[in-house]
Design a protein around this motif. Sequence first.
Motif, PDB file in Angstrom:
ATOM      1  N   ARG A   1      -2.976   0.169  -3.695  1.00 41.84           N
ATOM      2  CA  ARG A   1      -2.160  -1.017  -3.417  1.00 41.84           C
ATOM      3  C   ARG A   1      -1.735  -1.617  -4.740  1.00 41.84           C
TER       4      ARG A   1
ATOM      5  N   GLU B   1       0.844  -1.197   0.000  1.00 39.04           N
ATOM      6  CA  GLU B   1       0.000   0.000   0.000  1.00 39.04           C
ATOM      7  C   GLU B   1       0.879   1.247   0.000  1.00 39.04           C
TER       8      GLU B   1
ATOM      9  N   ARG C   1      -4.757   6.723  -1.524  1.00 37.66           N
ATOM     10  CA  ARG C   1      -3.907   5.540  -1.380  1.00 37.66           C
ATOM     11  C   ARG C   1      -4.286   4.511  -2.435  1.00 37.66           C
TER      12      ARG C   1
END
Length: 101
Positions: free
Chosen positions: A88, A70, A86
């Motif tokens: 991943r 992440e 964010r």
Amino acid sequence: QPFSMGPLVGHTTHNSVTMWTYHSNYQDDVVELVLYDEYGQVVHLALITQSPAYNHAYKTTIGNLLPDTEYQYGMHMQGKRLARGRFRTAPMNMPVASGGE
């Protein structure tokens, strides 16, 4: 003034990501994209200019990322953070879909 669209995160692989955004006043501005690891340490910094080739989007692809990790990001323009988020990266051995047999 916030972005008129985005930021958008796409085409995320096990070691790269493509990010882009649009801003209504795109003439001479530069977008600063900062990636942080889970500890808040800067792992990548990119200065992005708009491109007529991408319909005046600010677009970049960042490589050399770690699989299944992440990352947090911030997008800044003229010293102001306009967006954060964010994503991943994909796992290293993610199966690829194929056609029917």
